[in-house]
Design an enzyme around this catalytic site. Structure first.
Site, PDB file in Angstrom:
ATOM      1  CB  SER A 189      -1.030   0.138   1.273  1.00  0.00           C
ATOM      2  OG  SER A 189      -0.261   0.075   2.335  1.00  0.00           O
ATOM      3  CE  LYS A 248      -5.919   0.276   4.254  1.00  0.00           C
ATOM      4  NZ  LYS A 248      -4.756  -0.238   3.802  1.00  0.00           N
TER       5      LYS A 248
END
Length: 396
Positions: A189, A248
């Site tokens: 990420s 998310k």
């Protein structure tokens, strides 16, 4: 009485090096994302949030909010207990079935966060498999690293995405007559790169290794139904344990693992971080289930998200602004390579241009790789992108 000197010394050192973390005080308004209200030290104003992990805006979506309202009216606010004592509602059971179905696995297990899920699943694995050795990618998330440390099991760290070094590590573990468990991520990420998943599974088969994958940055965003990068590649059947998030892309909060029923049942029975804590609110479970079901049927949101990322990367490239070369996913890391400068640029963007991008410094990334990590969404307009690029060009 506690001596405050070492605490103040720690804070002063972090501030001097540019690594001190400032939590920006913002309020998200329903229906206005990615815009938000910033409560600054001297004023309150509207801003555009470019660093939220609500990647698809599902945290603002009517179908999610309506499901949460319904559950709140039915159940009240909390779960009423731990999962073991009064805190397993039908909402928890239904969500675990939905997650197992999403990943085409026999079972799933909810945790209060994906961090907790990683940490305590790995600790549980070390208690269940006495001769386990964790073979961990060098760029794994902090939750995986801490889980391995706290498990007190032997470990081997292999260079990020280096298949030769992974194979050498697996040989080393097999020579010890122990059970290797490869721990890795699908999408990393901070850099926005991906792992060579098929090659990792091939090596796992060759050396009879367990595989544990963190799909947190990928679930909801990739694959025909949003099951993640493994679904995109048609590899869901090859992994032993999948970790994911309900935050998310799914826009709520919480974490989970999915796998074979016996594996999940054993972990459920020994993972202290699952057992000895109040369970997630049924309201959260309802919102997460609504989001998962919606995203299964709305692949167009994923297409729009990828389009937004490609557009922004091209605009930045044309403006001569450095984006990390390895970033091939939705993550857009603008490289600054200096902690103090990174914080200064972030502050200037917020104060002068109403643009919020959190600086990413050590220990999240190595020293010298500091960056502004941008997360475009389908709700960021072309005009917002142009304003962002223009502002970045002026401050850098």
């Amino acid at each position: 009485m506690i001596n405050k000197e070492p605490f103040q010394k720690t804070i002063d050192s972090l501030k001097e090096s540019g690594k001190y973390r400032t939590f920006n005080d913002i309020v998200r308004e329903r229906g206005e994302f990615p815009e938000a209200i910033w409560y600054g030290p001297y004023n309150i104003k509207n801003i555009v949030n470019w660093c939220s992990n609500d990647y698809l805006g599902m945290g603002q979506h009517k179908v999610v909010i309506d499901a949460m309202h319904t559950a709140l009216d039915q159940t009240g606010s909390g779960s009423g207990g731990t999962r073991n004592i009064g805190g397993t509602s039908h909402y928890h059971v239904a969500l675990e079935h939905e997650l197992a179905s999403l990943h085409k696995r026999e079972a799933a297990l909810l945790y209060t966060s994906a961090y907790v899920a990683n940490e305590w699943t790995i600790i549980a694995l070390s208690n269940i498999i006495e001769d386990i050795v964790f073979v961990s990618d060098s760029k794994n998330h902090a939750s995986l690293i801490q889980g391995i440390i706290h498990s007190q099991a032997p470990k081997v760290i292999w260079k990020h995405n280096d298949m030769h070094e992974l194979e050498e590590s697996l040989k080393k573990v097999k020579d010890m007559n122990r059970t290797p468990c490869i721990v890795f991520e699908s999408v990393y990420s901070m850099d926005g790169d991906i792992s060579p998943m098929e090659e990792i599974f091939d090596l796992a088969d060759k050396y009879n290794a367990i595989t544990y994958i963190d799909e947190v940055p990928a679930v909801g965003l990739y694959g025909e139904t949003g099951a993640g990068w493994l679904e995109k590649l048609g590899l869901q059947h090859r992994v032993d344990i999948i970790n994911g998030t309900l935050g998310k892309a799914f826009g709520v909060q919480g974490g989970y693992i999915a796998g074979d029923s016996d594996v999940i049942d054993a972990i459920r029975s020994v993972a202290s971080g699952f057992i000895f804590t109040t369970s997630t609110s049924p309201v959260i479970c309802a919102g997460a289930m609504a989001s998962i079901k919606y995203l299964k049927d709305h692949n167009e949101l994923r297409d729009q998200h990828q389009l937004a990322a490609r557009k922004l990367k091209k605009k930045l490239e044309r403006a001569g602004i450095e984006v990390l070369d390895d970033a091939c996913t939705h993550i857009v890391p603008v490289m600054i390579r200096d902690a103090v400068k990174c914080k200064e640029l972030s502050d200037k963007l917020l104060e002068e241009y109403n643009i919020y991008i959190q600086p990413i410094n050590y220990p999240t990334v190595p020293v010298g790789e500091e960056r502004l990590r941008i997360a475009p969404t389908p709700l960021h307009t072309d005009a917002m992108m142009s304003e962002l690029v223009s502002a970045l060009a002026k401050v850098m």
